[in-house]
Design an enzyme around this catalytic site. Structure first.
Site, PDB file in Angstrom:
ATOM      1  N   ARG A   1      -7.708   0.881  -5.415  1.00  0.00           N
ATOM      2  CA  ARG A   1      -6.870   0.111  -5.244  1.00  0.00           C
ATOM      3  C   ARG A   1      -6.528  -0.193  -6.411  1.00  0.00           C
ATOM      4  NH1 ARG A   1      -7.373  -4.502   0.327  1.00  0.00           N
ATOM      5  NH2 ARG A   1      -7.429  -2.772   1.213  1.00  0.00           N
TER       6      ARG A   1
ATOM      7  N   HIS B   1      -0.246   3.239   1.700  1.00  0.00           N
ATOM      8  CA  HIS B   1      -2.062   2.512   2.656  1.00  0.00           C
ATOM      9  C   HIS B   1      -2.401   3.793   3.412  1.00  0.00           C
ATOM     10  CE1 HIS B   1      -5.080  -0.054   3.021  1.00  0.00           C
ATOM     11  NE2 HIS B   1      -4.667  -0.772   3.624  1.00  0.00           N
TER      12      HIS B   1
ATOM     13  N   GLN C   1      -4.917   3.024   6.321  1.00  0.00           N
ATOM     14  CA  GLN C   1      -4.872   2.287   6.632  1.00  0.00           C
ATOM     15  C   GLN C   1      -4.156   3.068   8.128  1.00  0.00           C
ATOM     16  OE1 GLN C   1      -5.361  -1.115   7.338  1.00  0.00           O
ATOM     17  NE2 GLN C   1      -4.646  -0.648   9.432  1.00  0.00           N
TER      18      GLN C   1
ATOM     19  N   CYS D   1      -1.929  -5.021  10.416  1.00  0.00           N
ATOM     20  CA  CYS D   1      -3.288  -4.047   9.109  1.00  0.00           C
ATOM     21  C   CYS D   1      -4.507  -4.931   8.758  1.00  0.00           C
ATOM     22  CB  CYS D   1      -2.502  -3.189   7.743  1.00  0.00           C
ATOM     23  SG  CYS D   1      -1.635  -4.943   7.641  1.00  0.00           S
TER      24      CYS D   1
HETATM   25  N1  NVA Z   1       1.194  -5.326   2.405  1.00  0.00           N
HETATM   26  C1  NVA Z   1      -0.387  -5.419   2.431  1.00  0.00           C
HETATM   27  C2  NVA Z   1      -1.122  -4.930   2.848  1.00  0.00           C
HETATM   28  C3  NVA Z   1      -2.515  -4.852   2.928  1.00  0.00           C
HETATM   29  C4  NVA Z   1      -3.847  -4.446   3.614  1.00  0.00           C
HETATM   30  C5  NVA Z   1       0.103  -6.037   0.863  1.00  0.00           C
HETATM   31  O1  NVA Z   1      -0.663  -5.108  -0.230  1.00  0.00           O
HETATM   32  O2  NVA Z   1      -1.490  -7.182   0.690  1.00  0.00           O
HETATM   33  N1   CP Z   2      -6.027  -3.234   5.861  1.00  0.00           N
HETATM   34  C1   CP Z   2      -6.934  -3.856   4.596  1.00  0.00           C
HETATM   35  O1   CP Z   2      -6.861  -2.974   3.515  1.00  0.00           O
HETATM   36  O2   CP Z   2      -8.091  -4.977   4.522  1.00  0.00           O
HETATM   37  P1   CP Z   2      -8.527  -4.890   3.727  1.00  0.00           P
HETATM   38  O3   CP Z   2      -7.224  -6.003   2.130  1.00  0.00           O
HETATM   39  O4   CP Z   2      -9.420  -6.239   3.603  1.00  0.00           O
HETATM   40  O5   CP Z   2      -9.139  -3.708   2.903  1.00  0.00           O
END
Ligand code: NVA
Ligand code: CP
Length: 301
Positions: free
Chosen positions: A102, A129, A132, A259
């Site tokens: 990540r 993502h 997800q 998400c």
């Molecule tokens: N758009 C959000 C998704 C989190 C799962 C982010 O990148 O923080």
């Molecule tokens: N939706 C998601 O990816 O959650 P986290 O940021 O908690 O991993």
């Protein structure tokens, strides 16, 4: 399929195969049927951003598959002190059987795959993502029976979630409408992929996008790394919210997906969130099953 870097790299058949395997693994887990496909294997999990769901679901998933997972924070790795990703990839490939990462730049994930010799899984970048959206498609199929012909409407920022939803929905025969402010549109690469598809709609009109939708989806107004832009974004995203008026524009049996984490009264009202909490937490659970399917597909010898 060697890696999961972005859904654009997968065929429709590969996506459906992952969803089918995810359903099977979920059934096996619920019925106590052993499924230790990755016995003795180790997944490294590199995190340059926070996580609740991704971290826990990958770690638990690996354990249920008979293997183990290592949490590697970029704060502790040499990567955080500037060791090139190309070298990190070649070193970790000598110890591990797969890597979940990540991070911010999609290029870093693509570089890991290019220089390493083990499967790489994208656990979120600024661009996409994919894990997800595999869980989202699994959840929608569970609730609605099948995907082709369903309409998903995403309301909010045209970034990682919107980018992956556009690709995932169009590749599985769904219609997808995106309502986002003019200055927060999806990535040009994704718009190029979708542009001639009659099942794709892009607008800044929330109610028009939500019309007759089977699934309403939203995400935070400021993503990880954009916290400093929150005040500007709060103004730009005003009205880009799932609320009763938006629900009324959608089909009467429309489901809601998020998400998570969610910011109540920003991108979704607390009322709609709680009315659809069951669907939203099914979605969160399905991260576990969908990612187990991805790991089995990529890592099983
Ligand atoms: N758009 C959000 C998704 C989190 C799962 C982010 O990148 O923080
Ligand atoms: N939706 C998601 O990816 O959650 P986290 O940021 O908690 O991993």
């Amino acid at each position: 399929m060697k890696h999961l870097l972005k859904l654009l790299d997968l065929s429709s058949e590969e996506i459906i195969e992952i969803l089918n395997l995810a359903d099977q693994l979920k059934y096996e887990q619920k019925h106590g049927i052993p499924h230790e496909h990755l016995k003795g294997m180790t997944l490294g999990m590199i995190f340059q951003k926070s996580s609740t769901r991704t971290r826990v679901s990958f770690e638990v998933g690996m354990s249920q598959l008979g293997g183990s997972a290592l949490f590697l924070s970029s704060r502790d790795l040499q990567i955080g002190r500037g060791e090139p990703v190309q070298d990190t990839a070649r070193v970790l490939s000598r110890y591990l059987d797969g890597i979940m990462i990540r991070t911010f730049a999609q290029k870093e994930v693509e570089d890991l795959a290019e220089y390493g010799s083990i499967p790489i899984i994208n656990g979120l970048t600024d661009f996409c993502h994919p894990c997800q959206v595999l869980a989202d498609l699994m959840t929608i199929r569970e609730h609605k029976g099948s995907l082709p012909g369903l309409k998903l409407c995403f309301i909010g920022d045209g970034n990682n979630m919107a980018n992956s939803l556009i690709v995932g929905c169009l590749k599985t025969g769904m219609k997808v409408s995106i309502a986002c402010p003019k200055d927060y549109q999806p990535d040009p690469i994704v718009l190029e992929f979708a542009k001639d598809n009659p099942d794709f709609q892009l607008t800044d009109n929330v109610l028009e996008a939500a019309k007759d939708a089977d699934v309403l989806y939203t995400d935070v107004w400021a993503s990880m790394g954009q916290e400093g832009e929150f005040e500007t974004r709060k103004k730009a995203f005003e009205g880009f919210q799932i609320n009763d008026a938006v629900m009324a524009a959608a089909k009467s049996d429309a489901m809601v997906q998020h998400c998570l984490p969610a910011h109540r009264e920003e991108e979704i009202t607390a009322k709609v969130f709680e009315e659809h909490a069951n669907e939203i937490f099914d979605e969160a659970e399905n991260r576990l099953h969908a990612q187990k399917a991805v790991m089995v597909k990529l890592m099983k010898k």
